[in-house]
Design an enzyme around this catalytic site. Structure first.
Site, PDB file in Angstrom:
ATOM      1  N   LYS A   6      22.148  46.743  56.432  1.00  0.00           N
ATOM      2  CA  LYS A   6      23.388  46.612  55.643  1.00  0.00           C
ATOM      3  C   LYS A   6      22.993  46.472  54.187  1.00  0.00           C
ATOM      4  O   LYS A   6      21.902  45.995  53.878  1.00  0.00           O
ATOM      5  CB  LYS A   6      24.157  45.359  56.069  1.00  0.00           C
ATOM      6  CG  LYS A   6      25.627  45.380  55.672  1.00  0.00           C
ATOM      7  CD  LYS A   6      26.450  46.081  56.729  1.00  0.00           C
ATOM      8  CE  LYS A   6      27.891  46.270  56.325  1.00  0.00           C
ATOM      9  NZ  LYS A   6      28.694  46.719  57.480  1.00  0.00           N
ATOM     10  N   ASP A  43      31.672  50.575  53.840  1.00  0.00           N
ATOM     11  CA  ASP A  43      32.195  49.282  54.323  1.00  0.00           C
ATOM     12  C   ASP A  43      33.250  48.880  53.293  1.00  0.00           C
ATOM     13  O   ASP A  43      33.769  49.762  52.579  1.00  0.00           O
ATOM     14  CB  ASP A  43      31.071  48.233  54.457  1.00  0.00           C
ATOM     15  CG  ASP A  43      31.488  46.994  55.245  1.00  0.00           C
ATOM     16  OD1 ASP A  43      31.522  47.055  56.475  1.00  0.00           O
ATOM     17  OD2 ASP A  43      31.811  45.955  54.621  1.00  0.00           O
TER      18      ASP A  43
END
Ligand code: NDP
Ligand code: 2IT
Length: 453
Positions: free
Chosen positions: A126, A166
């Site tokens: 991430k 995201d």
């Protein structure tokens, strides 16, 4: 919590001070994994869990950029390369002023389990930045993305690490990031997912997280002989995940009645229909406005501003059958969970990552409702990113129907894994244990096979 789990958490806390979200994500998994580690002590002696909470690599970098007035700004960029036991690092990028190392480590940790559950060969990662895209011009966002990629490009690649979107990173940002990567590397590869359809993107990727979450909810309801038709649904957020959750709910005959953003929420007891959803999509994706406008446009709705000092979020205090938290982490606390249960909720399917606090989860589990944690329910997004990678490798695009059918099947399989694993470990109906253990086993076995690395 067992003594083993307590001493493990004390160890993780001592090594990661000031990282509350990361500790929360680890805690939630450790509670489940005690069941596995007690049954298979070889994982404990190989220190699998100690290795899994230590990112393989953390990259942090300066991201300087110049705004439209000529002023210089400095943001911080991150990429957490958490675990590559079963495939290249894979996971989104978040651009939001609240972004910290702790938040990205929690998201990367969750991603490892989620990606494993999809059954596709993807490790976990991430990244992101504390950059706030709100109120910035397209040119400012482009300059920021180019500066961000000017460092990130050395660390990623189609067989190494494949970022995606995201919060705050959608089609526009992926476009700017991809353009800069291609220019720096002189390579056209599938290094990012969520790409535009004309340049390597996959049909259904924009829809996938929301659609997948609704497919998962439908699978859960089917275990009790029910469907989504006629069900009243609370949805939070109004971004990518929330929009396509609402779209699929409408298609399946359910009635979504709420949406929110970081300033407040709307409640529309008449139901959000196709026409109203089109308004939201234009408002949020084109004009980038506030959800409050919905209540000005549609008289059946009321708008309530967000009160950060309130002990509960009124969005979760309406009578409804299903809830789809799809905004951000920790948006359902214990009181909110109690309100949901009190109002007769039967399904909570998490579109967002870790939207429910640990004590909120406990309330939902104690009430024996159908509760699906994000790492299972929202895995359709990254799964379809995996399908985008497959199409990029083949250099052949699949049809909308083919991708959607694969997504459906993947969500069905994740559901089955959760149910079967929960049963196998003596906690039938507990999707938290099912998802945590189901995701863990594949990664743990790969790590055992690959030696101490
Ligand atoms: P978007 O940026 O498209 O939308 C985010 C939405 O949540 C917006 O409505 C935003 O409001 C709201 N929001 C963001 N931060 C906060 C906050 N701190 N408090 C209140 N509201 C907030 O993001 P996505 O829809 O892509 O992501 C939503 C959630 O889903 C996240 O938890 C993400 O990690 C998760 N997720 C996303 C996937 C994907 O494929 N995109 C896949 C799996 C999970 P505002 O408009 O005011 O900013
Ligand atoms: O949280 C997530 O799973 C995502 N933001 C999607 C990640 C991806 O690589 O598609």
């Amino acid at each position: 919590m067992s003594d083993h789990a307590k001493s493990f958490m004390a160890y993780v806390k001592s090594r990661n001070p000031g990282e509350p979200e990361f500790l929360q994500a680890v805690q939630e998994v450790v509670d489940s994994l005690t069941l596995v580690l007690d049954r298979y002590p070889e994982y404990r002696s190989a220190k699998i869990l100690e290795r899994m909470v230590e990112p393989e690599r953390v990259i942090m970098f300066r991201v300087p950029w110049v705004d439209d007035q000529g002023h210089v700004h400095v943001n911080r960029g991150y990429r957490i390369e958490m675990n590559s036991a079963i495939g290249p690092y894979k996971g989104g990028l978040r651009f939001h002023p609240s972004v910290t190392l702790s938040i990205l480590k929690f998201l990367a940790f969750e991603q490892v389990f989620k990606n494993s559950l999809t059954s596709l060969p993807m490790g976990g990662g991430k990244g992101g930045s504390d950059f706030d895209p709100k109120g910035k011009s397209d040119n400012e966002v482009m300059r920021f993305c180019q500066s961000f990629m000017s460092e990130l490009f050395r660390h990623i690649g189609p067989d190494t690490d494949v970022p995606a979107g995201d919060i705050g990173v959608g089609g526009r940002e992926i476009g700017y990031l991809f353009g800069q990567y291609k220019r720096l590397r002189n390579e056209f590869t599938g290094v990012l997912t969520g790409k535009g359809l004309n340049w390597g993107g996959s049909l259904i990727r924009p829809e996938a997280t929301g659609y997948g979450c609704v497919y998962f909810a439908a699978e859960m309801l089917a275990t009790r002989g029910q469907t989504l038709a006629g069900k009243t649904c609370l949805v939070s957020g109004s971004g990518n995940v929330a929009q396509y959750t609402v779209e699929k709910l409408i298609q399946l005959g359910a009635k979504p009645v709420t949406l929110s953003d970081s300033t407040g929420y709307i409640y529309d007891p008449a139901g959000i229909d196709r026409k109203k959803l089109d308004f939201v999509m234009e408002l949020k994706n084109v004009r980038r406005g506030r959800i409050a406008e919905y209540a000005e446009e549609f008289r059946s709705a009321t708008y309530t501003p967000l009160d950060l000092n309130a002990d509960a979020n009124p969005l979760w205090n309406h009578k409804a059958d299903c809830a789809f938290p799809s905004a951000t982490q920790n948006e359902i606390n214990r009181k909110d969970a109690e309100n949901l249960v009190k109002n007769g909720i039967t399904v909570v399917a998490e579109g967002a990552n870790m939207p429910t606090t640990i004590d909120g989860v406990q309330v939902l589990l104690d009430a024996r409702i159908l509760y699906a944690p994000g790492k299972a329910a929202n895995a359709g997004g990254v799964a379809t990113s995996g399908l985008e990678m497959a199409q990029n490798s083949m250099r052949l695009p699949w049809t909308r129907e083919e991708v959607d059918e694969r997504l459906r099947l993947i969500m069905k399989n994740i559901h089955k894994t959760c149910v079967d694993v929960a049963e196998r470990f003596g906690t039938p109906g507990n999707y938290v244990h099912g998802a945590n253990i189901g995701g863990f086993l594949k990664v743990a076995d790969a790590m055992m096979d690959q030696g101490v690395v």
